[in-house]
Design an enzyme around this catalytic site. Structure first.
Site, mmCIF file in Angstrom:
data_model
loop_
_atom_site.group_PDB
_atom_site.id
_atom_site.type_symbol
_atom_site.label_atom_id
_atom_site.label_comp_id
_atom_site.label_asym_id
_atom_site.label_seq_id
_atom_site.Cartn_x
_atom_site.Cartn_y
_atom_site.Cartn_z
ATOM 1 N N CYS A 70 0.212 -6.843 2.045
ATOM 2 C CA CYS A 70 0.885 -5.873 1.202
ATOM 3 C C CYS A 70 0.185 -4.539 0.908
ATOM 4 O O CYS A 70 0.636 -3.484 1.323
ATOM 5 C CB CYS A 70 1.124 -6.640 -0.082
ATOM 6 S SG CYS A 70 1.578 -5.713 -1.433
ATOM 7 N N HIS A 136 0.673 -2.114 -6.830
ATOM 8 C CA HIS A 136 -0.359 -2.966 -6.219
ATOM 9 C C HIS A 136 -1.414 -2.186 -5.436
ATOM 10 O O HIS A 136 -1.820 -2.573 -4.346
ATOM 11 C CB HIS A 136 0.317 -4.019 -5.299
ATOM 12 C CG HIS A 136 -0.548 -5.229 -5.070
ATOM 13 N ND1 HIS A 136 -0.237 -6.205 -4.155
ATOM 14 C CD2 HIS A 136 -1.725 -5.595 -5.635
ATOM 15 C CE1 HIS A 136 -1.181 -7.133 -4.164
ATOM 16 N NE2 HIS A 136 -2.098 -6.786 -5.050
#
Ligand SMILES: [Ca+2]
Length: 448
Positions: A70, A136
């Site tokens: 990710c 993130h």
């Protein structure tokens, strides 16, 4: 009379000029696999709005995420640079394997403030930017509002939501009514942003938390899929329901663009940050899934709708990669990138306009880490239809011809040593050029 006609024509000329500075809506779905949309092959998940988006735009059949996990892909999307160049090469904070054969390098666990994000690059051209969903890319000092976004709803250091139902326990998103569904809420906020900013150029970045674990979906949708005949490769009802909620969000944003008369001058991009998680979905005929060196780890859906330039229902088979999306947005916005800054991405404008190809010989990946999805430290290069994967633990390489063997079943490294050697050299040269960090022998290796 003639003057009146002339004056009446002026606003028309002005509005015709608007497509030169388009708006952008950028959907990034978390862990969505290559075949997870009906228009990309699923016979179980239902995605009518995304199918409509693809029918009105261009579908890329060989789009790649910049990484098999990710955070690196997200950093690449925001900067137009390869994760290896950013030294941000794993999901934050990563996976610990202290006794493994190789010691992972001392990589950067945030998007460095000195990097120029899309939101920052677009500011001088008059754009306002919102990030609605998952970020993130580091702690509070690295949140979207510190990286050029005027609006940050949900973006923090969390890699997944504690809950998809309110109360969410996400520090940058106020809870909604009990039981509100996160994907719906993100869609609400996206539409609200469009309504508030319809009169100025904007970048609306919607990195939905879905369809990442935990698999939690709306009851009525789960029940719908529980009653449905299982698909060939896809069967998980709750995961299907999560995808349908994403599809509804895209549908609501598309409807808002229509209602606000913004659709013609808004480029809508839709993609995923890495391959699908094998415990939730499958992406046959690709090999493996998220966290692996193979195609299932990095091949993702990509749709671009741009009514003023993209032919409806077009399909592009040229390999493209995450940083290209940033380069494309920069290019189409007219914002001038700092000429002293290296971008790894290429503008997809020639492909979108069907006016030419990309001046690129190869796409590269660099993952000097271990992942439970199967990856050990590796690098990979795709040149034409050839893909070479180099495994850093033992220096072994595998070579595949993707056009004939998209499932990466027939390793041709031994049969084609010259080609394998040339691609290894190309990969090593690229690593040197971008300053990629390599793993090193681990003194604590337990021999297993
Ligand atoms: Ca992901």
């Amino acid at each position: 009379m003639r003057i009146a006609l002339l004056l009446a024509a002026l606003p028309l000329v002005a509005s015709q000029a608007r497509p030169e500075t388009p708006n952008f809506v950028l959907f990034l779905i978390d862990d969505l696999g290559w075949t997870d949309l009906a228009c990309f092959g699923s016979d179980f998940y239902e995605t009518p709005h995304l199918d409509r988006l693809a029918a009105a735009g261009m579908k890329f059949t060989q789009a790649y995420s910049a990484c098999t996990v990710c955070s690196p892909t997200r950093a690449s999307l925001m900067t137009g640079r390869y994760p290896a160049r950013l030294h941000l090469t794993d999901w934050i904070p990563g996976h610990r394997r202290p006794k493994a054969r190789l010691k992972v390098p001392d990589w950067t666990m945030h998007l460095p403030p000195g990097e120029i994000t899309l939101a920052e690059a677009l500011q001088p051209a008059g754009y306002v930017s919102a990030a609605i969903g998952k970020w993130h890319l580091g702690g509070p000092e690295h949140f979207p509002d510190r990286q050029g976004f005027s609006v940050n709803l949900g973006g923090c250091d969390k890699g997944q939501p504690p809950s998809y139902f309110s109360p969410y326990r996400i520090p940058t998103l106020r809870d909604g009514p009990a039981g509100e569904y996160l994907t719906d809420r993100e869609a609400d906020e996206a539409v609200r942003f469009l309504e508030a900013n319809r009169d100025r150029p904007f970048l609306l970045y919607v990195p939905h938390h879905a369809v990442h674990n935990p698999v939690q979906a709306k009851k009525e949708l789960v029940e719908k899929y529980q009653k449905k005949k299982p698909g060939r490769d896809h069967q998980k009802a709750a995961y299907a329901a999560m995808i349908e909620s994403v599809d509804e969000s895209v549908g609501r944003v598309m409807a808002a663009l229509d209602r606000l008369k913004l659709a013609d001058r808004t480029v809508v991009l839709f993609t995923s940050d890495n391959g699908g998680l094998l415990s939730n979905t499958a992406q046959k005929p690709l090999r493996a899934g998220k966290g692996s060196a193979y195609e299932g780890g990095v091949r993702v859906p990509l749709i671009v709708r741009w009514p003023s330039a993209v032919k409806a229902g077009s399909v592009c088979e040229t390999p493209v990669v995450t940083p290209d999306l940033a380069a494309t947005i920069l290019d189409l916005s007219g914002a001038r990138a700092d000429p002293g800054r290296v971008l790894d991405g290429l503008s997809l404008a020639p492909l979108l306009r069907q006016s030419g190809g990309l001046a690129r010989e190869a796409i590269f990946w660099h993952y000097p880490h271990y992942h439970p999805g199967g990856a050990s430290p590796y690098g990979a290069v795709r040149e034409g239809d050839w893909k070479l994967i180099e495994f850093f633990e033992d220096g072994r390489a595998e070579l595949y011809h993707l056009k004939e063997d998209v499932g990466e079943k027939n390793d041709l490294a031994a049969a084609q040593p010259d080609r394998a050697r040339a691609l290894r050299k190309r990969l090593a040269d690229w690593r040197a050029a971008v300053g990629a960090q390599m793993p090193s022998p681990n003194p604590d290796y337990d021999g297993k």
